[in-house]
Design a protein around this motif. Structure first.
Motif, PDB file in Angstrom:
ATOM      1  N   HIS A 249       0.841  -1.197   0.000  1.00  0.00           N
ATOM      2  CA  HIS A 249       0.000   0.000   0.000  1.00  0.00           C
ATOM      3  C   HIS A 249       0.879   1.251   0.000  1.00  0.00           C
ATOM      4  O   HIS A 249       1.853   1.327   0.749  1.00  0.00           O
ATOM      5  CB  HIS A 249      -0.916   0.015   1.228  1.00  0.00           C
ATOM      6  CG  HIS A 249      -1.793  -1.199   1.322  1.00  0.00           C
ATOM      7  ND1 HIS A 249      -3.088  -1.212   0.860  1.00  0.00           N
ATOM      8  CD2 HIS A 249      -1.545  -2.443   1.803  1.00  0.00           C
ATOM      9  CE1 HIS A 249      -3.614  -2.414   1.063  1.00  0.00           C
ATOM     10  NE2 HIS A 249      -2.691  -3.180   1.632  1.00  0.00           N
ATOM     11  N   GLY A 250       0.531   2.210  -0.828  1.00  0.00           N
ATOM     12  CA  GLY A 250       1.233   3.493  -0.859  1.00  0.00           C
ATOM     13  C   GLY A 250       0.459   4.535  -0.067  1.00  0.00           C
ATOM     14  O   GLY A 250      -0.670   4.870  -0.420  1.00  0.00           O
ATOM     15  N   PHE A 467      -1.649  18.353   3.571  1.00  0.00           N
ATOM     16  CA  PHE A 467      -0.855  17.137   3.673  1.00  0.00           C
ATOM     17  C   PHE A 467      -0.532  16.873   5.143  1.00  0.00           C
ATOM     18  O   PHE A 467       0.596  16.584   5.504  1.00  0.00           O
ATOM     19  CB  PHE A 467       0.441  17.268   2.857  1.00  0.00           C
ATOM     20  CG  PHE A 467       0.210  17.347   1.369  1.00  0.00           C
ATOM     21  CD1 PHE A 467      -0.135  16.218   0.651  1.00  0.00           C
ATOM     22  CD2 PHE A 467       0.316  18.550   0.697  1.00  0.00           C
ATOM     23  CE1 PHE A 467      -0.346  16.282  -0.724  1.00  0.00           C
ATOM     24  CE2 PHE A 467       0.108  18.625  -0.675  1.00  0.00           C
ATOM     25  CZ  PHE A 467      -0.235  17.490  -1.380  1.00  0.00           C
ATOM     26  N   ASP A 468      -1.553  17.013   5.995  1.00  0.00           N
ATOM     27  CA  ASP A 468      -1.318  16.723   7.403  1.00  0.00           C
ATOM     28  C   ASP A 468      -1.378  15.215   7.625  1.00  0.00           C
ATOM     29  O   ASP A 468      -1.631  14.429   6.703  1.00  0.00           O
ATOM     30  CB  ASP A 468      -2.298  17.463   8.307  1.00  0.00           C
ATOM     31  CG  ASP A 468      -3.746  17.081   8.055  1.00  0.00           C
ATOM     32  OD1 ASP A 468      -4.006  15.917   7.681  1.00  0.00           O
ATOM     33  OD2 ASP A 468      -4.633  17.941   8.231  1.00  0.00           O
ATOM     34  N   TRP A 469      -1.156  14.788   8.872  1.00  0.00           N
ATOM     35  CA  TRP A 469      -1.050  13.368   9.160  1.00  0.00           C
ATOM     36  C   TRP A 469      -2.391  12.689   9.355  1.00  0.00           C
ATOM     37  O   TRP A 469      -2.442  11.463   9.487  1.00  0.00           O
ATOM     38  CB  TRP A 469      -0.172  13.162  10.397  1.00  0.00           C
ATOM     39  CG  TRP A 469       1.270  13.104  10.033  1.00  0.00           C
ATOM     40  CD1 TRP A 469       2.210  14.067  10.223  1.00  0.00           C
ATOM     41  CD2 TRP A 469       1.944  12.027   9.385  1.00  0.00           C
ATOM     42  NE1 TRP A 469       3.418  13.673   9.729  1.00  0.00           N
ATOM     43  CE2 TRP A 469       3.285  12.416   9.208  1.00  0.00           C
ATOM     44  CE3 TRP A 469       1.542  10.779   8.928  1.00  0.00           C
ATOM     45  CZ2 TRP A 469       4.225  11.590   8.596  1.00  0.00           C
ATOM     46  CZ3 TRP A 469       2.470   9.958   8.324  1.00  0.00           C
ATOM     47  CH2 TRP A 469       3.800  10.363   8.163  1.00  0.00           C
ATOM     48  N   ASN A 470      -3.488  13.429   9.374  1.00  0.00           N
ATOM     49  CA  ASN A 470      -4.784  12.808   9.676  1.00  0.00           C
ATOM     50  C   ASN A 470      -5.168  11.746   8.648  1.00  0.00           C
ATOM     51  O   ASN A 470      -5.571  10.630   9.004  1.00  0.00           O
ATOM     52  CB  ASN A 470      -5.877  13.880   9.757  1.00  0.00           C
ATOM     53  CG  ASN A 470      -5.680  14.812  10.929  1.00  0.00           C
ATOM     54  OD1 ASN A 470      -5.059  14.430  11.927  1.00  0.00           O
ATOM     55  ND2 ASN A 470      -6.171  16.030  10.821  1.00  0.00           N
ATOM     56  N   GLN A 475      -5.351   5.751   7.157  1.00  0.00           N
ATOM     57  CA  GLN A 475      -4.993   4.647   6.275  1.00  0.00           C
ATOM     58  C   GLN A 475      -4.155   3.598   7.005  1.00  0.00           C
ATOM     59  O   GLN A 475      -4.332   2.390   6.814  1.00  0.00           O
ATOM     60  CB  GLN A 475      -4.231   5.180   5.058  1.00  0.00           C
ATOM     61  CG  GLN A 475      -5.093   6.036   4.134  1.00  0.00           C
ATOM     62  CD  GLN A 475      -4.290   6.596   2.967  1.00  0.00           C
ATOM     63  OE1 GLN A 475      -3.902   5.856   2.063  1.00  0.00           O
ATOM     64  NE2 GLN A 475      -4.016   7.887   2.996  1.00  0.00           N
ATOM     65  N   TYR A 476      -3.242   4.055   7.854  1.00  0.00           N
ATOM     66  CA  TYR A 476      -2.460   3.092   8.648  1.00  0.00           C
ATOM     67  C   TYR A 476      -3.366   2.331   9.616  1.00  0.00           C
ATOM     68  O   TYR A 476      -3.213   1.112   9.800  1.00  0.00           O
ATOM     69  CB  TYR A 476      -1.351   3.815   9.408  1.00  0.00           C
ATOM     70  CG  TYR A 476      -0.135   4.113   8.565  1.00  0.00           C
ATOM     71  CD1 TYR A 476       0.658   3.079   8.075  1.00  0.00           C
ATOM     72  CD2 TYR A 476       0.232   5.421   8.257  1.00  0.00           C
ATOM     73  CE1 TYR A 476       1.776   3.339   7.288  1.00  0.00           C
ATOM     74  CE2 TYR A 476       1.345   5.693   7.483  1.00  0.00           C
ATOM     75  CZ  TYR A 476       2.112   4.651   7.003  1.00  0.00           C
ATOM     76  OH  TYR A 476       3.213   4.905   6.229  1.00  0.00           O
ATOM     77  N   LEU A 479      -5.009  -0.547   7.942  1.00  0.00           N
ATOM     78  CA  LEU A 479      -4.124  -1.701   7.809  1.00  0.00           C
ATOM     79  C   LEU A 479      -3.960  -2.415   9.146  1.00  0.00           C
ATOM     80  O   LEU A 479      -3.952  -3.654   9.209  1.00  0.00           O
ATOM     81  CB  LEU A 479      -2.759  -1.267   7.275  1.00  0.00           C
ATOM     82  CG  LEU A 479      -2.713  -0.780   5.819  1.00  0.00           C
ATOM     83  CD1 LEU A 479      -1.296  -0.384   5.440  1.00  0.00           C
ATOM     84  CD2 LEU A 479      -3.222  -1.850   4.863  1.00  0.00           C
ATOM     85  N   TYR A 480      -3.813  -1.665  10.221  1.00  0.00           N
ATOM     86  CA  TYR A 480      -3.682  -2.282  11.547  1.00  0.00           C
ATOM     87  C   TYR A 480      -4.893  -3.175  11.848  1.00  0.00           C
ATOM     88  O   TYR A 480      -4.741  -4.284  12.374  1.00  0.00           O
ATOM     89  CB  TYR A 480      -3.584  -1.217  12.632  1.00  0.00           C
ATOM     90  CG  TYR A 480      -2.314  -0.401  12.668  1.00  0.00           C
ATOM     91  CD1 TYR A 480      -1.245  -0.646  11.808  1.00  0.00           C
ATOM     92  CD2 TYR A 480      -2.171   0.637  13.589  1.00  0.00           C
ATOM     93  CE1 TYR A 480      -0.099   0.116  11.853  1.00  0.00           C
ATOM     94  CE2 TYR A 480      -1.020   1.395  13.654  1.00  0.00           C
ATOM     95  CZ  TYR A 480       0.014   1.148  12.779  1.00  0.00           C
ATOM     96  OH  TYR A 480       1.154   1.901  12.840  1.00  0.00           O
ATOM     97  N   ARG A 481      -6.075  -2.686  11.527  1.00  0.00           N
ATOM     98  CA  ARG A 481      -7.286  -3.457  11.818  1.00  0.00           C
ATOM     99  C   ARG A 481      -7.323  -4.764  11.042  1.00  0.00           C
ATOM    100  O   ARG A 481      -7.885  -5.762  11.510  1.00  0.00           O
ATOM    101  CB  ARG A 481      -8.519  -2.613  11.494  1.00  0.00           C
ATOM    102  CG  ARG A 481      -8.787  -1.515  12.526  1.00  0.00           C
ATOM    103  CD  ARG A 481      -9.876  -0.585  12.070  1.00  0.00           C
ATOM    104  NE  ARG A 481     -10.273   0.357  13.129  1.00  0.00           N
ATOM    105  CZ  ARG A 481     -10.879   1.521  12.919  1.00  0.00           C
ATOM    106  NH1 ARG A 481     -11.175   1.890  11.661  1.00  0.00           N
ATOM    107  NH2 ARG A 481     -11.197   2.292  13.942  1.00  0.00           N
TER     108      ARG A 481
END
Length: 487
Positions: A249-250, A467-470, A475-476, A479-481
């Motif tokens: 995943h990008g 382009f903040d981290w929210n 998206q991360y 993937l964790y879930r």
């Protein structure tokens, strides 16, 4: 959700590049989404000095050629994120950067140093901190690649999953490849040294360990995720990455607005925002003065804030300097790296001291002043997994000039006529990695800045990008879930 981030550097404690910015920001960005993040770091001097309230967790005993290993737990300054620190002075208490000595020579025992980092990550996932156990282990770049292999080894021994694993490639060009003779030192079963494992042309690849054994893979931009599945940018691992395309995943990196915002940045001589750009002109004058450049409002001021390596495409900048100066431009550069490239920029500055200024080294505060004071930031990379300097440039209204590759392609919109008409332009983009293509983008920059109304429209459009981290954190979390071991 409990996630352990495994990494070798982290801003603001220790930084050699963009990896530290990511690992410094992502755990805190995940917290509002309900992720209980912790980080695991080697006990480099800057880490030991910076992590607050360190308390012992366990004595680990002799491993990887050292007989005095302790695991400590403290908190990161500012965010308060819990941090584990591996206290192994024989491996980590050294001068120089995390990977090489003061002469920029890689430490000969880097295989042991970063194998220990991966081993401790798996040890934690196996429940050796009675107070906290991760459901996900998230390894960052080759330094953390062995955490995926050691965790797989423990799962084979236990006969059950211990934690979900995600491995993020920040730059595939740096792979942590060591002589095959180092494999016995790793303490893994023989079948791990295989084509379907961490063996790489008879050597041991920490990057390949991460790519092969992790449940999911990510990299730092959508375009780079596609590029590394092809031979040109796959660095010999494109076949493995293509075979795992469904798991790859990008996710574009973010920018922390608490650190990178011209409206609040305390490192600047003046603040400004998209609706009030007067402070940017003040920053430009101050920068010209600081660097000894001619103080001219009409000079188009370019900047480079970069490692001086072949990856960064800076020979194109050297090749275009004569045209830049002929058109009335100026260049202020901050960076270090290749000695020949350092010398070439210094020689150019000696020939044109009113128009070119060079500082060799790195200075975080100065990088903020450069990005705020310049008109254009040059990022003509041959390849670029994500790039953060172009994102900083957008936030500060300093228009990026970039090669259409990796994260640069995903974040900058060229100032073509149609994009200007649609009010979508945010910078200057060239397609082929060639001098004439770069020079064409340079001419477009001069053309835009000769039309003040269009210039201000593009600057404001750039500064209004988000382009903040929210978005990245969400998206991360998705993937964790998918991979987390249930509570």
């Amino acid at each position: 959700m409990r996630a352990l981030h495994v990494c070798a550097e982290l801003y603001p404690l220790l930084k050699t590049g963009g990896l530290a910015d990511v690992t410094g920001a992502l755990p805190a960005a995940l917290a509002p989404l309900g992720v209980d993040s912790r980080v695991l770091l080697p006990g480099f001097p800057a880490i030991r000095a910076g992590v607050e309230d360190q308390q012992p967790v366990a004595e680990i005993g002799p491993r990887f050629g050292t007989d005095a290993i302790r695991l400590l737990r403290g908190r990161l300054p500012g965010s308060g994120i819990p941090a584990y620190v591996i206290d192994a002075p024989q491996l980590y208490d050294r001068p120089g950067n995390p990977y090489s000595d003061a002469g920029n020579r890689a430490y000969v025992d880097n295989d042991r140093r970063f194998a220990l980092l991966g081993w401790v990550a798996a040890w934690l996932a196996d429940g050796h901190d009675a107070d906290w156990r991760p459901q996900v282990v998230h390894g960052h770049d080759w330094h953390a690649g062995m955490s995926m292999a050691y965790l797989k080894q423990r799962e084979h021994q236990r006969g059950r999953r211990l934690a979900g694993t995600l491995f993020t490639v920040h730059n595939l060009a740096y792979q942590g490849v060591f002589d095959g003779a180092s494999f016995p030192m790793l303490g893994l079963p023989g079948y791990f040294f295989d084509l379907y494992g961490l063996e790489y042309h008879g050597q041991v690849s920490f990057m390949k360990a991460g790519l092969f054994y992790a449940d999911k893979l990510s990299t730092v931009s959508p375009t780079y995720a596609r590029e590394i599945q092809q031979p040109e940018q796959g660095c010999g691992l494109d076949g493995l990455l293509a075979s795992r395309a469904g798991d790859l995943h990008g996710i574009l990196n973010g920018v922390d607005p608490a650190i990178w915002s011209p409206a609040t940045d305390t490192l600047l001589p003046a603040n400004y925002d998209a609706d009030h750009l007067g402070g940017k002109a003040d920053c430009k004058r101050a920068l010209q003065r600081e660097f000894g450049l001619q103080e001219r409002e009409d000079a188009l001021l370019f900047t480079v804030v970069s490692r001086l390596t072949e990856q960064k495409g800076l020979r194109l900048v050297l090749g275009g300097l004569e045209e830049m100066i002929r058109r009335g431009g100026q260049l202020a550069l901050l960076g270090s790296g290749d000695p020949d490239m350092e010398a070439a920029f210094r020689e150019a500055a000696a020939r044109q001291p009113d128009a070119i200024a060079v500082r060799i080294g790195y200075d975080e505060a100065l990088s903020h002043r450069l990005i705020a004071g310049a008109d254009v930031i040059l990022v003509p990379s041959r390849f670029e997994p994500c790039g953060l300097t172009q994102l900083y440039g957008l936030a500060y209204g300093t228009l990026p000039l970039v090669h259409r590759v990796g994260g640069l392609a995903d974040s900058v919109v060229d100032s073509s006529l149609e994009n200007l008409a649609e009010d979508a332009a945010t910078g200057f983009v060239f397609d082929r990695f060639a001098q004439e293509a770069y020079d064409g983008a340079l001419r477009r920059a001069f053309a835009l800045f000769s039309r003040p109304n269009d210039r201000y429209r593009v600057q404001r459009c750039a500064m209004r990008q988000h382009f903040d981290w929210n978005a990245a954190a969400r998206q991360y979390l998705d993937l964790y879930r998918q991979i987390a071991v249930p509570v």
